[in-house]
Enzyme design. Structure first.
Site, PDB file in Angstrom:
ATOM      1  N   GLY A 122       0.801  -1.225   0.000  1.00 21.39           N
ATOM      2  CA  GLY A 122       0.000   0.000   0.000  1.00 21.39           C
ATOM      3  C   GLY A 122       0.830   1.268   0.000  1.00 21.39           C
ATOM      4  CG  HIS A 123      -1.088   5.010   0.913  1.00 19.96           C
ATOM      5  ND1 HIS A 123      -0.746   5.778   1.993  1.00 19.96           N
ATOM      6  CD2 HIS A 123      -2.322   4.509   1.184  1.00 19.96           C
ATOM      7  CE1 HIS A 123      -1.722   5.779   2.860  1.00 19.96           C
ATOM      8  NE2 HIS A 123      -2.687   5.002   2.405  1.00 19.96           N
ATOM      9  CG  ASP A 124       2.433   7.352   2.255  1.00 21.38           C
ATOM     10  OD1 ASP A 124       3.301   8.115   1.825  1.00 21.38           O
ATOM     11  OD2 ASP A 124       1.207   7.534   2.063  1.00 21.38           O
TER      12      ASP A 124
END
Ligand SMILES: CC(C)(COP(=O)(O)OP(=O)(O)OC[C@H]1O[C@@H](n2cnc3c(N)ncnc32)[C@H](O)[C@@H]1OP(=O)(O)O)[C@@H](O)C(=O)NCCC(=O)NCCS
Length: 194
Positions: A122-124
Site C-alpha cells: 500500500g501507499h507510504d
C-alpha cells in the site's frame, strides 16, 4: 549481460522464466547441483556478470547475496510485465517482483525484496532489506516492515502497523498491532506464539 539466478528450488524455477531476453543460468552450490545448474565459480568462468537470489529464507538470501557480491557479481532486479510499480516508488537493488504484484506510491523498499504472486504493497510503506512477502499477502497504507521479516501467504497487515526486524507473520494472519522484533505471530487477530 549474463545473469545467474542463485537458488534452483521451486521458487527459483518459478522466477527463472521472468529473466527473459537475457543469457540466463540457474546457480546452485555443488552439494545441491542439478544437471542444469552451475556453481558460482563455473558461472564466473563462463563470463557471468549479474545475479539475483531466489531463496525465500531471508537470512540465507542475505548470505548468498553477499557471496555473489564478494565474487564481483552485480545485483539484477527481476520483475514481470504484469507487475505494477507506481511512479515515485524507490526499490533498492536485487528485488524479485512476481506477476500481479501491485506497489502503490510512494513506497520505499530495501535491498533484495521478494514480493511473490499477487502481493499488494500500500501507499507510504517503508520496507527494509531482505524482506520476504509470500503470495497474496497485503500490506495496507503506512506500514513499516523492518529488515529480514517474513510474511506468510495471504497475511494482511493493517494500516500504520510496524513489524520489527526478523519477525515472522504466519499464513493468513491479520495483524492489527505492532509486532516486536524476532516474534512469530499467527491468527486473526494475530498473536505471538514465541
Ligand atoms: C507461522 C509459521 C512460520 C509457524 O511455524 P512453526 O514455528 O513451525 O510453528 P508450528 O507449526 O509448530 O505451530 C505452532 C502453533 O501455531 C499454530 N499455527 C502455525 N501456523 C499458523 C497459522 N498460519 N495460523 C494459525 N495458527 C498457526 C499451530 O497450529 C500451533 O498451534 P498449537 O501449539 O496450538 O498446536 C508457519 O505455520 C506459517 O504460517 N508459515 C508461512 C508459510 C508460507 O506462507 N509460506 C509461503 C511459501 S511461498
Amino acid at each position: 549481460m549474463k545473469i545467474g539466478l542463485y537458488g534452483a528450488g521451486g521458487f527459483g524455477r518459478e522466477v527463472f522464466p521472468l529473466i527473459g531476453g537475457h543469457d540466463r543460468h540457474l546457480l546452485a552450490d555443488a552439494k545441491y547441483a542439478q544437471p542444469d545448474t552451475l556453481t558460482i565459480d563455473q558461472f564466473l568462468d563462463a563470463g557471468g556478470t549479474h545475479f539475483n537470489v531466489a531463496v525465500g529464507d531471508s537470512k540465507h538470501r542475505q548470505a548468498m547475496a553477499q557471496r555473489c557480491i564478494d565474487a564481483g557479481l552485480i545485483p539484477f532486479t527481476i520483475t514481470s510485465p504484469r507487475t505494477y510499480i507506481a511512479p515515485g516508488t524507490f526499490i533498492a537493488e536485487g528485488a524479485i517482483l512476481m506477476p500481479f504484484v501491485a506497489i502503490s506510491t510512494p513506497a520505499r523498499i530495501g535491498r533484495f525484496f521478494h514480493a511473490n504472486f499477487s502481493v499488494v504493497v500500500g501507499h507510504d510503506n517503508n520496507i527494509g532489506d531482505f524482506v520476504t512477502v509470500s503470495p497474496a499477502a497485503q500490506l495496507m497504507g503506512n506500514v513499516t516492515i523492518e529488515d529480514n521479516v517474513f510474511i506468510g501467504t495471504g497475511a494482511i497487515i493493517l494500516p500504520g502497523v510496524r513489524i520489527g526486524a526478523g519477525a515472522v507473520v504466519g499464513a493468513g494472519a491479520v495483524v492489527l498491532k505492532d509486532v516486536q522484533a524476532g516474534q512469530t505471530v499467527v491468527g486473526v487477530p494475530a498473536k505471538s506464539i514465541k
